[in-house]
Design an enzyme around this catalytic site. Sequence first.
Site, PDB file in Angstrom:
ATOM      1  N   LYS A 151      47.573  58.184  59.529  1.00 18.99           N
ATOM      2  CA  LYS A 151      49.120  57.935  59.114  1.00 18.99           C
ATOM      3  C   LYS A 151      49.669  58.956  58.270  1.00 18.99           C
ATOM      4  O   LYS A 151      49.043  59.680  57.306  1.00 18.99           O
ATOM      5  CB  LYS A 151      49.150  56.595  58.668  1.00 18.99           C
ATOM      6  CG  LYS A 151      48.121  56.001  57.574  1.00 18.99           C
ATOM      7  CD  LYS A 151      47.847  54.777  57.395  1.00 18.99           C
ATOM      8  CE  LYS A 151      46.746  54.210  56.607  1.00 18.99           C
ATOM      9  NZ  LYS A 151      46.397  52.902  56.054  1.00 18.99           N
TER      10      LYS A 151
ATOM     11  N   ARG B  36      41.268  40.789  50.067  1.00 17.98           N
ATOM     12  CA  ARG B  36      42.281  39.914  49.828  1.00 17.98           C
ATOM     13  C   ARG B  36      42.163  38.717  50.409  1.00 17.98           C
ATOM     14  O   ARG B  36      42.323  37.516  50.149  1.00 17.98           O
ATOM     15  CB  ARG B  36      43.737  40.484  50.310  1.00 17.98           C
ATOM     16  CG  ARG B  36      44.063  41.816  49.242  1.00 17.98           C
ATOM     17  CD  ARG B  36      44.883  42.545  49.766  1.00 17.98           C
ATOM     18  NE  ARG B  36      44.341  43.544  50.747  1.00 17.98           N
ATOM     19  CZ  ARG B  36      44.827  44.739  51.253  1.00 17.98           C
ATOM     20  NH1 ARG B  36      46.116  44.862  51.043  1.00 17.98           N
ATOM     21  NH2 ARG B  36      44.275  45.328  52.235  1.00 17.98           N
TER      22      ARG B  36
ATOM     23  N   SER C 282      50.231  48.072  49.792  1.00 20.31           N
ATOM     24  CA  SER C 282      51.284  49.174  49.636  1.00 20.31           C
ATOM     25  C   SER C 282      52.315  49.340  50.683  1.00 20.31           C
ATOM     26  O   SER C 282      53.252  49.839  50.245  1.00 20.31           O
ATOM     27  CB  SER C 282      50.370  50.831  49.686  1.00 20.31           C
ATOM     28  OG  SER C 282      49.223  50.644  48.727  1.00 20.31           O
TER      29      SER C 282
HETATM   30  P1  ADP Z   1      43.041  51.472  52.968  1.00 19.44           P
HETATM   31  O1  ADP Z   1      43.943  52.233  54.059  1.00 19.44           O
HETATM   32  O2  ADP Z   1      41.586  52.127  53.015  1.00 19.44           O
HETATM   33  O3  ADP Z   1      42.836  50.095  53.215  1.00 19.44           O
HETATM   34  P2  ADP Z   1      44.427  51.049  50.664  1.00 19.44           P
HETATM   35  O4  ADP Z   1      44.993  51.843  49.490  1.00 19.44           O
HETATM   36  O5  ADP Z   1      45.365  49.863  51.335  1.00 19.44           O
HETATM   37  O6  ADP Z   1      43.522  51.681  51.737  1.00 19.44           O
HETATM   38  O7  ADP Z   1      43.311  50.044  50.047  1.00 19.44           O
HETATM   39  C1  ADP Z   1      42.083  50.546  49.191  1.00 19.44           C
HETATM   40  C2  ADP Z   1      41.411  49.420  48.948  1.00 19.44           C
HETATM   41  O8  ADP Z   1      41.829  48.492  48.000  1.00 19.44           O
HETATM   42  C3  ADP Z   1      40.630  48.354  50.245  1.00 19.44           C
HETATM   43  O9  ADP Z   1      39.512  48.168  50.061  1.00 19.44           O
HETATM   44  C4  ADP Z   1      41.844  47.295  49.928  1.00 19.44           C
HETATM   45  O10 ADP Z   1      41.191  46.212  50.825  1.00 19.44           O
HETATM   46  C5  ADP Z   1      41.935  47.145  48.804  1.00 19.44           C
HETATM   47  N1  ADP Z   1      43.121  46.704  48.307  1.00 19.44           N
HETATM   48  C6  ADP Z   1      44.441  47.116  48.793  1.00 19.44           C
HETATM   49  N2  ADP Z   1      45.421  45.882  48.061  1.00 19.44           N
HETATM   50  C7  ADP Z   1      44.850  45.170  47.366  1.00 19.44           C
HETATM   51  C8  ADP Z   1      45.197  44.072  46.655  1.00 19.44           C
HETATM   52  N3  ADP Z   1      46.477  43.687  46.662  1.00 19.44           N
HETATM   53  N4  ADP Z   1      44.247  43.269  46.197  1.00 19.44           N
HETATM   54  C9  ADP Z   1      42.869  43.658  46.349  1.00 19.44           C
HETATM   55  N5  ADP Z   1      42.512  44.785  46.934  1.00 19.44           N
HETATM   56  C10 ADP Z   1      43.410  45.585  47.733  1.00 19.44           C
END
Ligand code: ADP
Length: 163
Positions: free
Chosen positions: A44, A93, A131
């Site tokens: 992405k 989550r 995010s």
């Molecule tokens: P990815 O693209 O690898 O999912 P992210 O930056 O979205 O990357 O997330 C990285 C890690 O953090 C993943 O394990 C995701 O599940 C976790 N994560 C993202 N947001 C949250 C949240 N609000 N609470 C707990 N864990 C989260």
Amino acid sequence: MKNKIIAIYPGTFDPVTNGHIDIIDRASQLFDEVIVTVALNINKTPLFSSDERKFLLKEVTKKYKNVKIDSFSGLLVDYAKKNKASVIVRGLRAVSDFEYEFQMSLTNRKLAPKVTTIFLMPNEKYTYLNSSLVRELSKFNGDISGFVPAIVRKKLKEKRKKD
Ligand code: ADP
């Protein structure tokens, strides 16, 4: 003396949210060292460059003395081995995270049996936070004060101005 337990916490972090910080906080209490690492080879197009994402991660994790920020490309298990990490931390989550995480953790175990994936659950107030929600809200000037630290809000505002 027992060996140091090094954990890696990989993700896109586009941008880092309070949910990520919740997981980093928990991991830093459990492991001797935590390397938060920005995944570079994702299909992405991110809003923030990898340097910007690393900068923000560094800023918001300054108080954790055993947390380091890095980035990686290629296979996560190779990165884990190179850094002598025995643990991969991921956040869970909701049930919606499960299927993908389950598949990835079993694949990684097949590739590197000695590296264990551990799932941590954030405070329930962050269970719906991600995010992309933050990016969307910010685009339309929504209130994200409970979701990301002030410095992230500032950088999002700067991005908005550039549009
Ligand atoms: P990815 O693209 O690898 O999912 P992210 O930056 O979205 O990357 O997330 C990285 C890690 O953090 C993943 O394990 C995701 O599940 C976790 N994560 C993202 N947001 C949250 C949240 N609000 N609470 C707990 N864990 C989260």
